[in-house]
Each structure stands twice: as structure tokens, then as C-alpha cells.
Design a protein around this motif. Structure first.
Motif, mmCIF file in Angstrom:
data_model
loop_
_atom_site.group_PDB
_atom_site.id
_atom_site.type_symbol
_atom_site.label_atom_id
_atom_site.label_comp_id
_atom_site.label_asym_id
_atom_site.label_seq_id
_atom_site.Cartn_x
_atom_site.Cartn_y
_atom_site.Cartn_z
ATOM 1 N N THR A 49 2.273 2.777 -8.158
ATOM 2 C CA THR A 49 2.784 2.109 -7.277
ATOM 3 C C THR A 49 4.383 2.779 -6.856
ATOM 4 O O THR A 49 4.818 2.977 -5.869
ATOM 5 N N THR A 95 5.938 4.191 -3.437
ATOM 6 C CA THR A 95 7.240 3.968 -2.506
ATOM 7 C C THR A 95 8.371 4.866 -2.960
ATOM 8 O O THR A 95 9.601 4.419 -2.687
ATOM 9 N N ASP A 118 6.586 -5.621 0.504
ATOM 10 C CA ASP A 118 6.138 -4.312 -0.170
ATOM 11 C C ASP A 118 6.438 -3.220 1.324
ATOM 12 O O ASP A 118 5.866 -3.402 2.297
ATOM 13 N N LEU A 126 4.396 -5.480 -7.963
ATOM 14 C CA LEU A 126 4.749 -4.790 -7.198
ATOM 15 C C LEU A 126 6.045 -4.178 -7.045
ATOM 16 O O LEU A 126 6.808 -4.828 -7.318
#
Length: 317
Positions: free
Chosen positions: A7, A11, A81, A162
Motif C-alpha cells: 500500500t 501511494t 485513497d 489504507l
């Protein structure tokens, strides 16, 4: 421990490249930097802004930030997100309207995620200042809110932790004030981490999401006011021509049309008028408008899908 490395990798371009940035994701917004926070006013029908973070939170953190509802109208406040969140002013989609974001609108006492809405919160007093606290408990994978320090309970249970960032979408001319630093916050619970701790120290910058418009350092002025334009607008594009507004938009008799293609022959403007007349979302491409309108054929108004309804939609009697 930190959140799952995959994750973090996904990002990386969001967290760590442009520290402490406020960015506009859709629509135009006017922003004023104040000692007590950042005042935002949407100049578009449903503008959306986000806060980019430089740091990566620990999995035991509960992140926190506040929003003061200055005008008290429609505003969807929450988390997103940024690798998947795609707000769109034209279609009226903002925080909470897709699967990558979660939001709460205190004015309507509704929470939003992935096109679904549910009752949440309580009635607000117009005579009392309202400050909404936004909490993300990463360890428990929960999102919740407070109103003037009062816990409103669980809003969303995530399936997995997240990397989420603060987002706000609001109607045209609505004003909200973001409190991102600890000294600006009035109701931060003792166990929470202010969102500023994930933002690099120093004067925040404000950018459109192409990362090319930064705010100069603050000087002796009491505040700094500036306008952020939608990053999707072409820099050299000519301003759109003004068209006369139709005071009484006319609906279409959908029983006279037997395919999406037939509706497409009417053109974008006529489909926009037809959708507006029944208080449905009227943005998007020619095909998207035709599909949306055709999907309503044969339905009673009360059965129109929520994803097709505009924010002023009412079930007529």
C-alpha cells in the motif's frame, strides 16, 4: 509497525513528494490562510480539495483533524485513497461518492461511501458554532466523527488499513475551515495524533494537483487569500461562451425513445436540460448523459437510483 508495504508503494507519489500541500481535485476554490486554520470557499457547484501528507502513519495511530462549518450548508467531509479517488464537479461526485472515499455531511445527517448513503449524526443548531472532528483509527480500521467534542459513533468499518488523506467537497459558496495543526484544534481526543504530524514542518503550500502553483511564504500580513483553479482545465483554453439559462427546463417523454443511440441524437445540451428538469446529474459525455437518462425509463421518480440523482433531488408528490 507501519501499514502494509504494498500500500505504501502504491501511494508513494502521494505521500512524500509534495509535503504539506492543499490541492484542488475538482472545481475552483478560494482559500484563505488564517492563524486558526485554512478557510475554503467553493466557487464551483461541488468543488473538492484534499490535504497531501509527507509522512506515513504508524499502524497504532488514530489520525485527527477538524472542520469548522462556517456557513453550515452541504459539505461532505472525510477521507480518501488518492490512488483511486476521482471526484468530478460536472457529475456532482465528491468525497464519499465513490469506492475510494468516505464522507459525512453534517447538514443532512448522512454518511456516504461508494454511492451509498446512511443516516448518521444528529440535528445541528444554527445558533451554535459547529466543529466536526474526523478520526481514523488505523489499528481498528475505523472512521468516526465528533461534533463539538461529542462522539457520534462508528461511521465506517474498513476491511483493511489504507493510506487515507483528508478530503472535503462542498456546494458552491459554502465555506469551511480546516484545522490541521494541534493548536488550531478545539476538541482533539488525548489519544489522537493531529494530522500536522504527517506534514513537514514549516509554512504549508497550496497547489493544484499538477504541483505547479505554490503559495509564497507568509509575511507580516494577517492572512493570505488566493484562488486555486481546477487542474484539469487547459492552461491555454479559451473561456467558455456564456449560454442563456433556460428558466423552465423541459423533460423528455422517454417512452418515445427506444435506445440510448436515439437519445444521443438529441445532443449534449438537450440531454443536460432533460436531466436537469428532473433533478438528476447532468454532467459527463454525450453517451454518459444518454445512458443515465435512458436508465430512468419506466421508473417511478421514487425509484430513481441514487447515483443518478443530483444533490437537489426531491421525490415529488
Amino acid at each position: 509497525k507501519e501499514i502494509d508495504k504494498d500500500t505504501q508503494t502504491q501511494t508513494e507519489k502521494i505521500h512524500g513528494t509534495e509535503p504539506n500541500s492543499l490541492i484542488t481535485l475538482s472545481g475552483d476554490l478560494v482559500v484563505e490562510e488564517l492563524d486558526k486554520g485554512w478557510s475554503l470557499q467553493s466557487q464551483s457547484d461541488f468543488g473538492t480539495m484534499s490535504v497531501l501528507l509527507a509522512g506515513k502513519p504508524d499502524s497504532t495511530n488514530t489520525l485527527y483533524w477538524e472542520v469548522f462549518l462556517e456557513t453550515g450548508g452541504l459539505a461532505q467531509i472525510g477521507w480518501a485513497d488518492m490512488t483511486q479517488f476521482k471526484p468530478n464537479t460536472e457529475t456532482g461526485d465528491g468525497a464519499g461518492d465513490d469506492g475510494a472515499s468516505y464522507a459525512f455531511d453534517p447538514s443532512r445527517r448522512l454518511k456516504f461511501h461508494n454511492g451509498n448513503e446512511g443516516r448518521y449524526g444528529h440535528s445541528l443548531s444554527k445558533s451554535v458554532e459547529v466543529i466536526i472532528g474526523c478520526l481514523y483509527d488505523i489499528g481498528k480500521k475505523t472512521l468516526s466523527y465528533t461534533c463539538n467534542g461529542e462522539d457520534l459513533g462508528l461511521a465506517f468499518q474498513l476491511e483493511q488499513a489504507l493510506l487515507l488523506v483528508p478530503v472535503v467537497s462542498c456546494n458552491k459558496n459554502e465555506i469551511v475551515e480546516l484545522h490541521l495543526k494541534k493548536h488550531q484544534m478545539k476538541f482533539m481526543p488525548a489519544h489522537c495524533v493531529p494530522i500536522e504530524q504527517l506534514m513537514e514542518k514549516g509554512v504549508p503550500s497550496l497547489q493544484s494537483s499538477d504541483h505547479k502553483t505554490a503559495v509564497p511564504p507568509n509575511d507580516d500580513r494577517e492572512s493570505t487569500t488566493f484562488t486555486v483553479k481546477n487542474h484539469l482545465q487547459a492552461k491555454d483554453a479559451e473561456p467558455p461562451s456564456k449560454k442563456p439559462k433556460m428558466e423552465n427546463p423541459e423533460p423528455l417523454d422517454l417512452n418515445s425513445y427506444h435506445s440510448i443511440e436515439e437519445l444521443m441524437l438529441l445532443g449534449m445540451d438537450r440531454l443536460k436540460i432533460a436531466l436537469s428538469s428532473i433533478q438528476c446529474k447532468c454532467g459527463g459525455s454525450l453517451e454518459e448523459r444518454a445512458k443515465r437518462l435512458y436508465s430512468l425509463k419506466g421508473l417511478e421518480r421514487k425509484d430513481y437510483p441514487k447515483k443518478a440523482r443530483a444533490r437537489n433531488f426531491e421525490v415529488w408528490r
